[in-house]
Design a protein around this motif. Structure first.
Motif, PDB file in Angstrom:
ATOM      1  N   SER A 168     -10.894  18.265 -14.801  1.00  0.00           N
ATOM      2  CA  SER A 168      -9.744  17.865 -15.603  1.00  0.00           C
ATOM      3  C   SER A 168      -8.667  17.300 -14.679  1.00  0.00           C
ATOM      4  O   SER A 168      -8.676  17.546 -13.467  1.00  0.00           O
ATOM      5  CB  SER A 168      -9.203  19.074 -16.352  1.00  0.00           C
ATOM      6  N   GLY A 169      -7.742  16.553 -15.236  1.00  0.00           N
ATOM      7  CA  GLY A 169      -6.636  16.030 -14.446  1.00  0.00           C
ATOM      8  C   GLY A 169      -7.122  15.094 -13.368  1.00  0.00           C
ATOM      9  O   GLY A 169      -7.915  14.194 -13.627  1.00  0.00           O
ATOM     10  N   CYS A 170      -6.645  15.304 -12.155  1.00  0.00           N
ATOM     11  CA  CYS A 170      -7.076  14.488 -11.024  1.00  0.00           C
ATOM     12  C   CYS A 170      -8.481  14.902 -10.616  1.00  0.00           C
ATOM     13  O   CYS A 170      -8.742  16.082 -10.389  1.00  0.00           O
ATOM     14  CB  CYS A 170      -6.107  14.685  -9.854  1.00  0.00           C
ATOM     15  N   ALA A 171      -9.405  13.920 -10.516  1.00  0.00           N
ATOM     16  CA  ALA A 171     -10.799  14.244 -10.234  1.00  0.00           C
ATOM     17  C   ALA A 171     -10.965  14.900  -8.869  1.00  0.00           C
ATOM     18  O   ALA A 171     -11.950  15.585  -8.612  1.00  0.00           O
ATOM     19  CB  ALA A 171     -11.648  12.976 -10.325  1.00  0.00           C
ATOM     20  N   PHE A 172      -9.993  14.710  -7.988  1.00  0.00           N
ATOM     21  CA  PHE A 172     -10.126  15.232  -6.623  1.00  0.00           C
ATOM     22  C   PHE A 172      -9.565  16.645  -6.480  1.00  0.00           C
ATOM     23  O   PHE A 172      -9.744  17.285  -5.446  1.00  0.00           O
ATOM     24  CB  PHE A 172      -9.423  14.276  -5.649  1.00  0.00           C
ATOM     25  N   HIS A 173      -8.913  17.170  -7.531  1.00  0.00           N
ATOM     26  CA  HIS A 173      -8.149  18.403  -7.327  1.00  0.00           C
ATOM     27  C   HIS A 173      -8.959  19.605  -6.822  1.00  0.00           C
ATOM     28  O   HIS A 173      -8.458  20.386  -6.035  1.00  0.00           O
ATOM     29  CB  HIS A 173      -7.308  18.760  -8.572  1.00  0.00           C
ATOM     30  N   PRO A 174     -10.265  19.768  -7.221  1.00  0.00           N
ATOM     31  CA  PRO A 174     -10.958  20.962  -6.702  1.00  0.00           C
ATOM     32  C   PRO A 174     -11.139  20.934  -5.187  1.00  0.00           C
ATOM     33  O   PRO A 174     -11.347  21.969  -4.568  1.00  0.00           O
ATOM     34  CB  PRO A 174     -12.308  20.916  -7.416  1.00  0.00           C
ATOM     35  N   ARG A 175     -11.065  19.750  -4.568  1.00  0.00           N
ATOM     36  CA  ARG A 175     -11.293  19.663  -3.124  1.00  0.00           C
ATOM     37  C   ARG A 175      -9.986  19.423  -2.370  1.00  0.00           C
ATOM     38  O   ARG A 175     -10.010  19.262  -1.151  1.00  0.00           O
ATOM     39  CB  ARG A 175     -12.255  18.499  -2.821  1.00  0.00           C
ATOM     40  N   CYS A 176      -8.902  19.367  -3.091  1.00  0.00           N
ATOM     41  CA  CYS A 176      -7.651  18.914  -2.489  1.00  0.00           C
ATOM     42  C   CYS A 176      -6.888  20.086  -1.884  1.00  0.00           C
ATOM     43  O   CYS A 176      -6.766  21.157  -2.500  1.00  0.00           O
ATOM     44  CB  CYS A 176      -6.799  18.221  -3.549  1.00  0.00           C
ATOM     45  N   ALA A 177      -6.374  19.890  -0.679  1.00  0.00           N
ATOM     46  CA  ALA A 177      -5.617  20.952  -0.003  1.00  0.00           C
ATOM     47  C   ALA A 177      -4.219  21.104  -0.582  1.00  0.00           C
ATOM     48  O   ALA A 177      -3.582  22.136  -0.415  1.00  0.00           O
ATOM     49  CB  ALA A 177      -5.525  20.639   1.493  1.00  0.00           C
ATOM     50  N   VAL A 232      -3.320  20.842  -3.852  1.00  0.00           N
ATOM     51  CA  VAL A 232      -3.418  20.867  -5.304  1.00  0.00           C
ATOM     52  C   VAL A 232      -2.233  21.608  -5.940  1.00  0.00           C
ATOM     53  O   VAL A 232      -1.754  22.622  -5.426  1.00  0.00           O
ATOM     54  CB  VAL A 232      -4.776  21.454  -5.742  1.00  0.00           C
ATOM     55  N   MET A 233      -1.743  21.058  -7.057  1.00  0.00           N
ATOM     56  CA  MET A 233      -0.634  21.673  -7.805  1.00  0.00           C
ATOM     57  C   MET A 233      -1.107  21.878  -9.244  1.00  0.00           C
ATOM     58  O   MET A 233      -2.157  21.387  -9.648  1.00  0.00           O
ATOM     59  CB  MET A 233       0.571  20.728  -7.805  1.00  0.00           C
ATOM     60  N   TYR A 236       0.098  12.918  -7.394  1.00  0.00           N
ATOM     61  CA  TYR A 236       1.372  13.515  -7.796  1.00  0.00           C
ATOM     62  C   TYR A 236       2.330  13.691  -6.621  1.00  0.00           C
ATOM     63  O   TYR A 236       3.540  13.696  -6.790  1.00  0.00           O
ATOM     64  CB  TYR A 236       1.139  14.886  -8.450  1.00  0.00           C
ATOM     65  N   LEU A 237       1.753  13.851  -5.431  1.00  0.00           N
ATOM     66  CA  LEU A 237       2.612  14.068  -4.263  1.00  0.00           C
ATOM     67  C   LEU A 237       3.658  12.972  -4.155  1.00  0.00           C
ATOM     68  O   LEU A 237       4.818  13.215  -3.860  1.00  0.00           O
ATOM     69  CB  LEU A 237       1.756  14.056  -2.986  1.00  0.00           C
ATOM     70  N   TYR A 238       3.233  11.759  -4.418  1.00  0.00           N
ATOM     71  CA  TYR A 238       4.128  10.627  -4.222  1.00  0.00           C
ATOM     72  C   TYR A 238       4.910  10.312  -5.487  1.00  0.00           C
ATOM     73  O   TYR A 238       5.994   9.765  -5.440  1.00  0.00           O
ATOM     74  CB  TYR A 238       3.319   9.427  -3.715  1.00  0.00           C
ATOM     75  N   ALA A 239       4.338  10.692  -6.626  1.00  0.00           N
ATOM     76  CA  ALA A 239       5.080  10.544  -7.871  1.00  0.00           C
ATOM     77  C   ALA A 239       6.339  11.381  -7.790  1.00  0.00           C
ATOM     78  O   ALA A 239       7.437  10.923  -8.088  1.00  0.00           O
ATOM     79  CB  ALA A 239       4.222  10.985  -9.049  1.00  0.00           C
ATOM     80  N   ALA A 240       6.156  12.619  -7.323  1.00  0.00           N
ATOM     81  CA  ALA A 240       7.293  13.527  -7.191  1.00  0.00           C
ATOM     82  C   ALA A 240       8.250  12.989  -6.140  1.00  0.00           C
ATOM     83  O   ALA A 240       9.455  12.926  -6.354  1.00  0.00           O
ATOM     84  CB  ALA A 240       6.796  14.908  -6.821  1.00  0.00           C
ATOM     85  N   ALA A 241       7.677  12.545  -5.033  1.00  0.00           N
ATOM     86  CA  ALA A 241       8.509  12.069  -3.934  1.00  0.00           C
ATOM     87  C   ALA A 241       9.376  10.907  -4.369  1.00  0.00           C
ATOM     88  O   ALA A 241      10.537  10.788  -3.999  1.00  0.00           O
ATOM     89  CB  ALA A 241       7.630  11.649  -2.772  1.00  0.00           C
ATOM     90  N   LYS A 242       8.783  10.063  -5.202  1.00  0.00           N
ATOM     91  CA  LYS A 242       9.495   8.889  -5.626  1.00  0.00           C
ATOM     92  C   LYS A 242      10.728   9.257  -6.446  1.00  0.00           C
ATOM     93  O   LYS A 242      11.767   8.605  -6.384  1.00  0.00           O
ATOM     94  CB  LYS A 242       8.555   8.021  -6.463  1.00  0.00           C
ATOM     95  N   GLU A 243      10.528  10.318  -7.239  1.00  0.00           N
ATOM     96  CA  GLU A 243      11.663  10.736  -8.053  1.00  0.00           C
ATOM     97  C   GLU A 243      12.673  11.547  -7.243  1.00  0.00           C
ATOM     98  O   GLU A 243      13.674  12.026  -7.765  1.00  0.00           O
ATOM     99  CB  GLU A 243      11.176  11.577  -9.242  1.00  0.00           C
ATOM    100  N   GLY A 244      12.366  11.745  -5.964  1.00  0.00           N
ATOM    101  CA  GLY A 244      13.309  12.423  -5.105  1.00  0.00           C
ATOM    102  C   GLY A 244      13.363  13.916  -5.318  1.00  0.00           C
ATOM    103  O   GLY A 244      14.352  14.569  -5.009  1.00  0.00           O
ATOM    104  N   GLU A 245      12.305  14.459  -5.885  1.00  0.00           N
ATOM    105  CA  GLU A 245      12.273  15.905  -6.129  1.00  0.00           C
ATOM    106  C   GLU A 245      11.546  16.624  -5.007  1.00  0.00           C
ATOM    107  O   GLU A 245      10.823  16.031  -4.227  1.00  0.00           O
ATOM    108  CB  GLU A 245      11.526  16.186  -7.442  1.00  0.00           C
TER     109      GLU A 245
END
Lengths: 336, 350
Positions: free
Chosen positions: B289-298, B300-301, B323-332
């Motif tokens: 579900s969600g991001c296809a890479f999330h089960p292998r991602c260090a 993961v949120m 999402y890492l950069y989506a959040a970063a872009k919004e300055g959060e």
């Protein structure tokens, strides 16, 4: 290089023919039946004529046919006469010669079997190629199955069914023979005669075609499935070629190679493959003649027909071997 | 994304599904990218990630049970714009090779074994310009062979009389016969030895530059990509997770998968220490579900598990789906930035 290959190939041909003839020579001799005595017994059964001195008569004819000598001498003598092109006398139809009998029967067999073999090859290969082609409609792909079911039925059985339903019940076609005996005294080269022959040949041809076309279709489909998945077929499509060009030059052209070998083999067995069907339809070809010869233990006719069969197989195999480089450029005879 | 305003090829939301007995496989799952004139785009990703399916979809060579579900792929030619995905069969046949061409892995058996090279090249020309006289076609074929450094007597040869490298060159020569706008080369050198690989790649690059065509180069070989590509796209489970200029991709990959991919490469500095990728590539039949890479991602949120991340474009023209950069872009969430990127200076500037 090509010439040495041709010479080696010819030497091999001679060897194959010689060994097959040798085997053929001794096989019928294993039977204890004396064909000469049988011939007189047959005469007696049919005419009631009983020679007073049967044993002496048998001896005389054994000498005439050379059957009184030891087997190995007979063998050498027979091989000698073969080299002179002499096939000897028929025992059952004496004084006619084997060469004469074969010359009379051969055109019928070649006519019927060449046409049916070529037709089955073309139809079967065509259906098989289409059946493995991904873009063919579903009903074409499904055609192979009923043909394979037909192929499981022996041609003579199929022939019986055809005779019963088409010739006997529906009276659409003649039941047998090669031409209408009352109409023509003997074979002639005229339009009505040829049409008559064709009408007589339809059923025997049909029984042979229906019973073998499935094998051709199956073989071609098998190769076709492999070839249509090859990279060069896909790449041809990537190049934007017309489907018909891809079909013939890239797909069929590669898939057909084993079929051509099989065609040559089929040509080689033209004489033998139609024996039962010829007999069933009373077709005056080599098959009927061979059947009669085996029943009468007529060695020399059996040998003669056997020789033709062997030569046909061996020569057609050699022709394929020589033609194959033209079909498949990967094959070149360049051994020193 | 690229400096050039008018892309040669504009792909939007391309989706290809295979309908298998086991279920639907989304082999290409919403891919969008632009290809600039003369650009060389490298396409990398592990086996089964959808690289070749993407190439076949652009050539409109997806066969049942596969189907192109949606999307557009517009090529800009001198005659105007063509959407490859809406052309009918006959028109597409004309477009293949002349507008967009495909160079297969030629060392194996991309060439018909029973036809001479000449015939296979003439077939291609004949299909596209049947009026051309034979002499002219031959001249064209000879010129194409010359441009890939083969002599003209290759025309008279059969494929089995050529070496692997020569066969690959013939495939390239066929691919450029009609001066296409876009060339797709699907692992063009993977069956060749390294020396020949390099030479063939040089040739491919040279003819592509001469033609001014754009090149999509598909492959596993990151070293090759580093040498050849202008930009590199990393594909994972049917999606482009990151597209970056080649230098940025190799020095500061953004997406966690791209980072892992780059880290798994041997380097001169960290001799003997390799970092493999944990876990396994997902089955396309049953994507996470969600991001296809999330089960292998260090990194993961929670959000990664719930919904697929958006595609974020960075100020320096990179695209990343995370999402890492989506959040970063919004300055959060400065803390997360900290955690997220081993190279915080790049891509985190917003």
């Amino acid at each position: 290089m090509q010439l040495t290959y041709l010479i080696r190939r010819l030497a091999f041909l001679v060897f194959v023919v010689w060994s097959a003839i040798t085997l053929l020579f001794f096989l019928p001799r294993l039977s204890p039946i004396n064909p000469v005595r049988e011939r007189f017994a047959e005469l007696q059964r049919s005419t009631g004529w009983a020679p007073r001195d049967l044993e002496r008569l048998v001896k005389v004819y054994e000498v005439k046919f050379g059957l009184n000598k030891p087997l190995h001498e007979q063998y050498l003598e027979y091989m000698g006469s073969l080299l002179r092109g002499d096939l000897g006398y028929s025992i059952m139809r004496y004084p006619r010669t084997v060469g004469d009998l074969i010359a009379q029967a051969l055109p019928w067999t070649i006519g019927l079997l060449t046409v049916t073999t070529l037709l089955t090859f073309a139809i079967g290969t065509g259906i098989g190629a289409l059946a493995a082609w991904p873009r063919s409609p579903q009903w074409v792909k499904g055609m192979v199955t009923p043909l394979v079911v037909l192929a499981a039925i022996p041609p003579y059985l199929l022939g019986l069914l055809l005779i019963y339903f088409v010739a006997f019940r529906a009276k659409l076609l003649p039941m047998g023979g090669a031409y209408t005996l009352g109409r023509f005294a003997e074979p002639e080269l005229s339009m009505p005669f040829l049409l008559d022959v064709a009408r007589h040949a339809i059923l025997p041809a049909l029984s042979l075609i229906l019973s073998t076309v499935g094998f051709w279709a199956l073989g071609m489909r098998g190769m076709g499935v492999t070839v249509q998945g090859e990279d060069y077929v896909t790449f041809a499509e990537h190049k934007g070629l017309d489907l018909s060009r891809i079909f013939y030059a890239y797909y069929v052209r590669n898939a057909i190679l084993p079929q051509v070998t099989a065609l040559a083999l089929a040509f080689g067995s033209i004489v033998s493959s139609g024996i039962l069907v010829e007999y069933l339809y009373g077709f005056p070809g080599l098959g009927s003649l061979l059947n009669a010869a085996i029943l009468a233990n007529d060695f020399f006719v059996i040998y003669g027909i056997g020789l033709i069969t062997i030569l046909a197989v061996a020569v057609s195999m050699m022709v394929v071997d020589l033609l194959y480089p033209l079909l498949d450029p990967r094959i070149r005879y360049t051994r020193a | 994304m690229t400096a050039n305003a008018m892309p040669v090829l504009r792909v939007r939301d391309l989706r290809v599904t295979y309908y298998t007995d086991a279920g639907r496989v989304a082999a290409v799952n919403g891919v969008s990218f632009d290809l600039a004139p003369g650009e060389r785009l490298g396409l990398v990703g592990e086996s089964g990630c959808g690289k070749s399916t993407l190439a076949l979809a652009l050539m409109r060579m997806i066969k049942p049970p596969g189907r192109i579900e949606s999307g557009s792929a517009v090529v800009r030619t001198a005659q105007g714009e063509i959407d490859l995905l809406t052309l009918d069969e006959a028109a597409m046949r004309k477009v293949r090779l002349s507008v967009i061409s495909y160079i297969p892995q030629g060392a194996m058996n991309a060439l018909n074994p029973v036809l001479r090279v000449e015939q296979q090249m003439l077939d291609a020309l004949q299909a596209h310009m049947p009026q051309m006289p034979r002499r002219e076609m031959l001249a064209r074929a000879e010129a194409a062979l010359e441009s890939v450094e083969l002599s003209r007597d290759v025309l008279r040869r059969y494929p089995h009389e050529l070496s692997g490298g020569m066969k690959q060159r013939v495939c390239i020569a066929i691919g450029i016969l009609l001066s296409p706008r876009v060339i797709i080369a699907d692992e063009p050198t993977s069956a060749l030895d390294v020396v020949v690989q390099r030479q063939v790649m040089e040739t491919l690059r040279r003819v592509q530059e001469q033609l001014g065509a754009s090149l999509i180069l598909i492959g596993h070989d990151m070293g090759l990509m580093a040498q050849v590509a202008h930009r590199v796209a990393v594909m994972y489970a049917g999606q482009f997770v990151e597209i970056s200029p080649v230098h940025a991709m190799f020095t500061q990959p953004l997406h966690p998968y791209a980072q892992a991919l780059i880290q798994s490469l041997p380097r001169l500095e960290n001799r003997g220490v390799f970092h493999g990728l944990p876990g396994m590539a997902p089955s396309l039949l049953r994507l996470p579900s969600g991001c296809a890479f999330h089960p292998r991602c260090a990194y993961v949120m929670d959000a990664c598990r719930r919904e697929a991340p958006p595609t974020v474009s960075t100020p320096d023209g990179r695209l990343v789906q995370c999402y890492l950069y989506a959040a970063a872009k919004e300055g959060e969430s400065a803390a997360m930035q900290e955690r997220a990127s081993p190279q915080p200076q790049e891509g985190m500037r917003a």
